[in-house]
Enzyme design. Structure first.
Site, short mmCIF file in Angstrom:
data_model
loop_
_atom_site.label_atom_id
_atom_site.label_comp_id
_atom_site.label_asym_id
_atom_site.label_seq_id
_atom_site.Cartn_x
_atom_site.Cartn_y
_atom_site.Cartn_z
NE ARG A 61 -2.84 -1.36 3.11
CZ ARG A 61 -2.87 -2.64 3.46
NH1 ARG A 61 -3.36 -3.53 2.62
NH2 ARG A 61 -2.42 -3.04 4.62
CD GLU A 98 -0.71 -10.84 16.85
OE1 GLU A 98 -1.08 -10.34 15.79
OE2 GLU A 98 -1.48 -11.24 17.74
P1 AMP Z 1 3.23 -2.29 11.40
O1 AMP Z 1 4.54 -2.91 10.98
O2 AMP Z 1 2.57 -3.05 12.51
O3 AMP Z 1 3.39 -0.82 11.74
O4 AMP Z 1 2.21 -2.40 10.20
C1 AMP Z 1 2.62 -2.11 8.94
C2 AMP Z 1 1.59 -2.24 7.85
O5 AMP Z 1 0.54 -3.12 8.15
C3 AMP Z 1 0.94 -0.92 7.58
O6 AMP Z 1 1.71 -0.17 6.67
C4 AMP Z 1 -0.39 -1.30 7.00
O7 AMP Z 1 -0.28 -1.44 5.60
C5 AMP Z 1 -0.69 -2.62 7.63
N1 AMP Z 1 -1.65 -2.53 8.75
C6 AMP Z 1 -1.40 -2.87 10.04
N2 AMP Z 1 -2.50 -2.73 10.80
C7 AMP Z 1 -3.47 -2.27 9.99
C8 AMP Z 1 -4.85 -1.91 10.18
N3 AMP Z 1 -5.47 -2.03 11.38
N4 AMP Z 1 -5.54 -1.46 9.11
C9 AMP Z 1 -4.96 -1.36 7.90
N5 AMP Z 1 -3.67 -1.68 7.66
C10 AMP Z 1 -2.93 -2.13 8.68
#
Ligand code: AMP
Length: 175
Positions: A61, A98
């Site tokens: 994205r 996770e």
């Molecule tokens: P993180 O590494 O946990 O910061 O997550 C990275 C990517 O996961 C983000 O750039 C989003 O594309 C996706 N992502 C994580 N949680 C969500 C959510 N609740 N809604 C939409 N996209 C999410």
């Protein structure tokens, strides 16, 4: 368009991709002409005049927003991809999920030493992805000029994982 109007354009999908997760679906924002323009204009304003040599986007994205921001700033775009997608020599970083780990890659010649790199992604959640990308940039001798997100899930405290870097999120969500 103000931030509340922008938030109304983001669809919230409960229990996707698994039970308990509230997914912020940006496709409903993307298809809205004024919404899409407002987001890119906002990033353009925020980083205009700052020293940014290149904008980096993260598969998948991040590939939607980052090139548009690069265009607005008049600089180039560099992709970070899932393993084994980039054809030339790459550098890799692992990060924690996770359950288990995942990896991201960048072309070794994508960033020149000393170049100032702006990271743009859709969502800052736990910050694991963003932190891995800062390490990739620094492995190549680049400097992180900043991190910009369309939306930040404040309750996950992702910004703590990238403390010390300039960080901007257009929209903030509490649980
Ligand atoms: P993180 O590494 O946990 O910061 O997550 C990275 C990517 O996961 C983000 O750039 C989003 O594309 C996706 N992502 C994580 N949680 C969500 C959510 N609740 N809604 C939409 N996209 C999410």
């Amino acid at each position: 368009m103000n931030n509340d109007q922008l938030k109304k354009l983001i669809r919230e999908v409960p229990d996707f991709p698994k039970p308990g997760i509230l997914f912020y679906d940006i496709t409903t924002l993307l298809k809205d002409a004024s919404g899409l323009k407002a987001v890119i204009d906002e990033f353009g304003k925020r980083y205009h005049g700052r020293s940014v040599d290149v904008v980096l986007g993260i598969e998948a994205r991040g590939f939607i927003f980052a090139p548009a921001v690069a265009y607005a700033l008049g600089v180039g775009f560099v992709p970070v991809r899932k393993p084994k997608k980039l054809p030339a020599e790459t550098v890799r970083e692992e990060y924690q999920l996770e359950y288990g780990t995942d990896s991201l890659e960048i072309h070794r010649d994508a960033i020149q030493p000393g170049q100032r790199v702006l990271i743009v992604d859709d969502v800052l959640a736990t910050g694991g992805t963003a932190a891995a990308v800062t390490r990739l940039i620094e492995k190549l001798g680049g400097k992180v000029a900043g991190l910009g997100f369309v939306l930040e899930l404040d309750f996950l405290h992702g910004r703590d994982k990238v403390a010390g870097y300039e960080l901007f999120s257009l929209l903030h969500y509490e649980k």
